[in-house]
Design a protein around this motif. Structure first.
Motif, short mmCIF file in Angstrom:
data_model
loop_
_atom_site.label_atom_id
_atom_site.label_comp_id
_atom_site.label_asym_id
_atom_site.label_seq_id
_atom_site.Cartn_x
_atom_site.Cartn_y
_atom_site.Cartn_z
N HIS A 176 44.62 -23.72 73.59
CA HIS A 176 45.38 -24.48 74.58
C HIS A 176 44.87 -24.20 76.00
O HIS A 176 44.17 -23.22 76.24
N SER A 177 45.26 -25.07 76.92
CA SER A 177 44.83 -24.92 78.31
C SER A 177 45.66 -23.84 79.01
O SER A 177 46.81 -23.57 78.63
N LEU A 178 45.08 -23.24 80.02
CA LEU A 178 45.77 -22.25 80.84
C LEU A 178 46.00 -22.85 82.23
O LEU A 178 45.18 -23.62 82.73
N TYR A 179 47.13 -22.48 82.83
CA TYR A 179 47.49 -23.03 84.14
C TYR A 179 47.73 -21.89 85.13
O TYR A 179 48.28 -20.84 84.76
N PHE A 180 47.33 -22.08 86.36
CA PHE A 180 47.55 -21.07 87.38
C PHE A 180 47.67 -21.77 88.73
O PHE A 180 47.43 -22.98 88.86
N ARG B 185 44.34 -26.24 86.27
CA ARG B 185 44.22 -26.17 84.81
C ARG B 185 42.86 -25.57 84.45
O ARG B 185 41.84 -25.90 85.06
N LEU B 186 42.89 -24.69 83.47
CA LEU B 186 41.65 -24.02 83.04
C LEU B 186 41.56 -24.07 81.53
O LEU B 186 42.52 -23.72 80.83
N LYS B 187 40.44 -24.52 81.02
CA LYS B 187 40.23 -24.60 79.56
C LYS B 187 39.11 -23.64 79.18
O LYS B 187 37.98 -23.73 79.65
N LEU B 188 39.48 -22.67 78.32
CA LEU B 188 38.50 -21.69 77.86
C LEU B 188 38.05 -22.06 76.45
O LEU B 188 38.85 -22.51 75.62
N PRO B 189 36.80 -21.85 76.15
CA PRO B 189 36.28 -22.24 74.83
C PRO B 189 36.89 -21.44 73.68
O PRO B 189 36.92 -21.91 72.55
N THR B 190 37.35 -20.23 73.96
CA THR B 190 37.88 -19.38 72.89
C THR B 190 39.40 -19.51 72.74
O THR B 190 40.00 -18.85 71.89
N VAL B 191 40.04 -20.35 73.57
CA VAL B 191 41.49 -20.52 73.51
C VAL B 191 41.82 -21.96 73.16
O VAL B 191 41.25 -22.90 73.73
#
Length: 288
Positions: free
Chosen positions: A12-16, A4-10
């Motif tokens: 929702h969370s991103l998953y890879f 799981r990756l959380k970006l400050p400009t997005v």
């Protein structure tokens, strides 16, 4: 694995990760009536490989009660099985059919219809009934008998067209020759060409899914009793597979046929048994 990756400009969370890549690949290759499973899930399902259960998308599935005693080809007959001679070791006890009726859910055949009504049904779906009885094609009366009276096949609507459904059990019967090479018993299906095929038997609609009974009946028709089958045959349950093949039939003009086949391999343990003379043993000269 999944990350799981959380970006400050997005928002929702991103998953890879491997799980995401695999899911994307499976989704991209999906087909109708197809269920994808991971290798891990498939390996875990191997635990059910000897359970006498058949599942079908046509609502003719089978289940076992939790307390069911399941017969086994690989173990001696138990006291419970001894009360069910010959067949006890071949089929699980307590098997229940979830199927209702003798027709497929999409069947257009009325078991009480007359031959004239059957002909009208074919004509209404633009089947050229004049082709029956010509060349290798069966007569219309024979087709009516097989579909309506014997219920050895069914007619359904598929994508707006009338199609035929046939349920089969196909048997690869094998034995080792004097040089320890595996040979397969086949039957001549076309005397004019010498074409031969593995043993097969059509299952009536009332027998859908009951391929083991069909297998036994096939050998009984060859005069091999249930007792001889039990003592001389080794049924490789792990070889079982279900397949569907859609093709034209020379016997049935104007209709596509879907063959739903239960495929199983049987090895002969005792080829010198005198009751196996009826299938050409112990000699294997006629086997492929």
């Amino acid at each position: 694995s999944i990350k799981r990756l959380k970006l400050p400009t997005v928002a929702h969370s991103l998953y890879f990760g491997e799980a995401c890549a695999t899911a994307t690949q499976l989704a991209a290759s999906s087909n109708d009536w197809q269920v994808h499973m991971s290798t891990v899930a498939k390996n875990k399902l191997n635990a059910f490989r000897l359970v006498q259960m058949t599942v079908s998308p046509r609502k003719c599935s089978y289940l076992l009660d939790p307390t069911t005693i399941v017969g086994n080809f690989f173990s001696p007959q138990s006291p419970e099985e001894s009360q069910h001679p010959a067949r006890a070791g071949i089929r699980g006890l307590g098997l229940h059919s979830c199927t209702t009726g003798l027709s497929s859910p999409d069947s257009v055949v009325n078991p009480s219809m007359t031959e004239s009504q059957f002909e009208d049904l074919l004509r209404s779906h633009e089947v050229n009934v004049d082709l029956f009885g010509i060349g290798a094609a069966c007569s219309l009366a024979e087709f009516y008998e097989a579909v309506v009276k014997e219920r050895k096949s069914d007619l359904i609507m598929l994508n707006g067209a009338l199609e035929r459904i046939v349920n089969l059990v196909r048997i690869s019967l094998r034995v080792r020759d004097s040089e320890n090479k595996l040979r397969e018993l086949r039957v001549v299906s076309d005397p004019t060409t010498g074409r031969n095929m593995p043993l097969a038997m059509t299952l009536a609609l009332a027998e859908r899914g009951q391929w083991q009974e069909g297998m036994e009946t096939c050998f009984e028709q060859l005069h091999v009793s249930l007792e001889v089958q039990r003592s001389c045959f080794f049924v490789d349950m792990e070889s079982y597979r279900f397949s569907e093949e859609r093709a034209k039939s020379e016997r049935i003009p104007g209709l596509m046929t879907t063959y739903r086949s239960h495929n199983i391999t049987i090895d002969i343990k005792e080829k010198t048994h005198p009751d196996l003379n009826c299938i050409g043993l112990p000699g294997v000269e006629g086997l492929t």
